[in-house]
Write a protein that holds these residues in place. Structure first.
Motif, PDB file in Angstrom:
ATOM      1  N   TYR A   1      10.218 -11.853  17.900  1.00  0.00           N
ATOM      2  CA  TYR A   1      10.367 -10.898  18.994  1.00  0.00           C
ATOM      3  C   TYR A   1      10.688  -9.506  18.459  1.00  0.00           C
ATOM      4  CZ  TYR A   1      12.000  -8.315  22.997  1.00  0.00           C
ATOM      5  OH  TYR A   1      12.157  -7.325  23.951  1.00  0.00           O
ATOM      6  N   ALA A   2      11.601  -9.413  17.513  1.00  0.00           N
ATOM      7  CA  ALA A   2      11.971  -8.109  16.947  1.00  0.00           C
ATOM      8  C   ALA A   2      10.753  -7.436  16.312  1.00  0.00           C
ATOM      9  CB  ALA A   2      13.096  -8.267  15.931  1.00  0.00           C
ATOM     10  N   ALA A   3       9.940  -8.212  15.597  1.00  0.00           N
ATOM     11  CA  ALA A   3       8.739  -7.662  14.965  1.00  0.00           C
ATOM     12  C   ALA A   3       7.704  -7.238  16.019  1.00  0.00           C
ATOM     13  CB  ALA A   3       8.132  -8.683  14.010  1.00  0.00           C
ATOM     14  N   TYR A   4       7.637  -7.959  17.130  1.00  0.00           N
ATOM     15  CA  TYR A   4       6.695  -7.672  18.212  1.00  0.00           C
ATOM     16  C   TYR A   4       7.156  -6.470  19.034  1.00  0.00           C
ATOM     17  CZ  TYR A   4       4.246  -8.720  22.673  1.00  0.00           C
ATOM     18  OH  TYR A   4       3.487  -8.669  23.814  1.00  0.00           O
ATOM     19  N   ALA A   5       8.422  -6.471  19.426  1.00  0.00           N
ATOM     20  CA  ALA A   5       8.940  -5.437  20.324  1.00  0.00           C
ATOM     21  C   ALA A   5       9.151  -4.104  19.614  1.00  0.00           C
ATOM     22  CB  ALA A   5      10.243  -5.903  20.966  1.00  0.00           C
ATOM     23  N   GLY A   6       9.491  -4.131  18.333  1.00  0.00           N
ATOM     24  CA  GLY A   6       9.763  -2.892  17.607  1.00  0.00           C
ATOM     25  C   GLY A   6       8.659  -1.862  17.756  1.00  0.00           C
ATOM     26  N   PRO A   7       7.405  -2.202  17.437  1.00  0.00           N
ATOM     27  CA  PRO A   7       6.325  -1.233  17.612  1.00  0.00           C
ATOM     28  C   PRO A   7       6.096  -0.830  19.074  1.00  0.00           C
ATOM     29  CG  PRO A   7       5.653  -2.948  16.095  1.00  0.00           C
ATOM     30  CD  PRO A   7       6.961  -3.394  16.700  1.00  0.00           C
ATOM     31  N   LEU A   8       6.324  -1.740  20.018  1.00  0.00           N
ATOM     32  CA  LEU A   8       6.172  -1.386  21.434  1.00  0.00           C
ATOM     33  C   LEU A   8       7.219  -0.366  21.856  1.00  0.00           C
ATOM     34  CD1 LEU A   8       5.473  -4.927  22.927  1.00  0.00           C
ATOM     35  CD2 LEU A   8       3.836  -3.044  22.685  1.00  0.00           C
ATOM     36  N   ILE A   9       8.336  -0.356  21.153  1.00  0.00           N
ATOM     37  CA  ILE A   9       9.413   0.582  21.450  1.00  0.00           C
ATOM     38  C   ILE A   9       9.215   1.900  20.703  1.00  0.00           C
ATOM     39  CG2 ILE A   9      11.904   0.965  21.185  1.00  0.00           C
ATOM     40  CD1 ILE A   9      12.188  -2.163  21.516  1.00  0.00           C
ATOM     41  N   ASP A  10       8.801   1.820  19.426  1.00  0.00           N
ATOM     42  CA  ASP A  10       8.807   2.991  18.547  1.00  0.00           C
ATOM     43  C   ASP A  10       7.458   3.651  18.289  1.00  0.00           C
ATOM     44  OD1 ASP A  10      11.563   2.709  18.188  1.00  0.00           O
ATOM     45  OD2 ASP A  10      11.276   1.321  16.507  1.00  0.00           O
ATOM     46  N   ASP A  11       6.364   2.929  18.406  1.00  0.00           N
ATOM     47  CA  ASP A  11       5.054   3.449  18.026  1.00  0.00           C
ATOM     48  C   ASP A  11       4.426   4.203  19.205  1.00  0.00           C
ATOM     49  OD1 ASP A  11       2.380   3.871  17.289  1.00  0.00           O
ATOM     50  OD2 ASP A  11       2.135   1.866  16.436  1.00  0.00           O
ATOM     51  N   PRO A  12       4.113   5.491  19.057  1.00  0.00           N
ATOM     52  CA  PRO A  12       3.522   6.232  20.177  1.00  0.00           C
ATOM     53  C   PRO A  12       2.118   5.754  20.565  1.00  0.00           C
ATOM     54  CG  PRO A  12       3.616   7.606  18.199  1.00  0.00           C
ATOM     55  CD  PRO A  12       4.330   6.325  17.874  1.00  0.00           C
ATOM     56  N   ALA A  13       1.497   4.919  19.738  1.00  0.00           N
ATOM     57  CA  ALA A  13       0.187   4.374  20.076  1.00  0.00           C
ATOM     58  C   ALA A  13       0.302   3.074  20.867  1.00  0.00           C
ATOM     59  CB  ALA A  13      -0.633   4.142  18.805  1.00  0.00           C
ATOM     60  N   LYS A  14       1.519   2.726  21.283  1.00  0.00           N
ATOM     61  CA  LYS A  14       1.758   1.512  22.065  1.00  0.00           C
ATOM     62  C   LYS A  14       2.801   1.805  23.144  1.00  0.00           C
ATOM     63  CE  LYS A  14       1.224  -1.488  18.017  1.00  0.00           C
ATOM     64  NZ  LYS A  14       0.046  -2.259  18.377  1.00  0.00           N
ATOM     65  N   ALA A  15       2.738   1.066  24.231  1.00  0.00           N
ATOM     66  CA  ALA A  15       3.763   1.126  25.276  1.00  0.00           C
ATOM     67  C   ALA A  15       3.900  -0.268  25.871  1.00  0.00           C
ATOM     68  CB  ALA A  15       3.386   2.135  26.356  1.00  0.00           C
ATOM     69  N   GLY A  16       5.088  -0.817  25.824  1.00  0.00           N
ATOM     70  CA  GLY A  16       5.326  -2.148  26.358  1.00  0.00           C
ATOM     71  C   GLY A  16       6.141  -2.085  27.632  1.00  0.00           C
ATOM     72  N   PHE A  17       5.743  -2.874  28.609  1.00  0.00           N
ATOM     73  CA  PHE A  17       6.430  -2.920  29.896  1.00  0.00           C
ATOM     74  C   PHE A  17       6.788  -4.354  30.250  1.00  0.00           C
ATOM     75  CE2 PHE A  17       3.467   0.583  29.840  1.00  0.00           C
ATOM     76  CZ  PHE A  17       4.238   1.658  30.273  1.00  0.00           C
TER      77      PHE A  17
END
Length: 183
Positions: free
Chosen positions: A52-68
């Protein structure tokens, strides 16, 4: 599972959407484990804290992704998730959607409501122009969600994405801001 009062980015009658946090890991992974039969063979979200940490990290920090996270307003329970991946700015202003419902929420229309909220947020505050969905032809629930939200089928791509140990065919669906403005 206990919940604190969330701050939603957008709300509908039954659900609100908010960004992922690392603190969502325990509930998210528990919901994934409860939903294995629903997700297989289409989707393999993280089911451990480390994954989960590896999955959510980029959704939180990477401007090329957005997680909802799609959350039920009644109790804050996470009903599902919708991610915008491969966000491109400039003249393209596009992103690719990926999503999944959790078993306790499946078939209740919560993801449909959540997808409408994400679309509104993507075309509003995020200033995107186009959203795409790529779904395997046999994934009838995913295709129905795309169709129900007004996405149009644009084509078929053989061996498009690597899923569950093999290259899988996908249908390509898209929605633009102009399509949302039509009566």
């Amino acid at each position: 599972m206990p919940h604190t009062a969330p701050r939603y980015l957008a709300e509908g009658p039954r659900v609100g959407i908010r960004h992922f946090t690392l603190d969502d890991g325990p509930e998210f992974t528990a919901r994934v484990r409860q939903s294995k039969d629903l997700h297989s063979p289409w989707l393999f979200p993280p089911d451990t804290d480390e994954a989960y940490a590896a999955y959510a990290g980029p959704l939180i920090d990477d401007p090329a992704k957005a997680g909802f996270l799609v959350c039920e307003k009644a109790d804050g329970a996470v009903a599902g998730f919708i991610n915008i991946n491969n966000i491109v700015r400039g003249g393209f202003r596009s992103g690719a959607l990926g999503y999944g419902a959790f078993a306790h929420a499946a078939g209740r229309g919560l993801m449909r409501e959540g997808l409408e909220l994400v679309i509104g947020y993507a075309f509003g505050p995020m200033r995107l122009h186009r959203l795409e969905i790529n779904a395997q032809p046999g994934n009838t629930a995913s295709l129905a969600l795309a169709r129900g939200a007004g996405f149009r089928r644009e084509g078929f791509s053989p061996a498009m994405l690597y899923v569950d140990g093999g290259w899988r065919d996908h249908e390509r669906w898209a929605l633009t801001t102009e399509m949302r403005d039509l009566p």
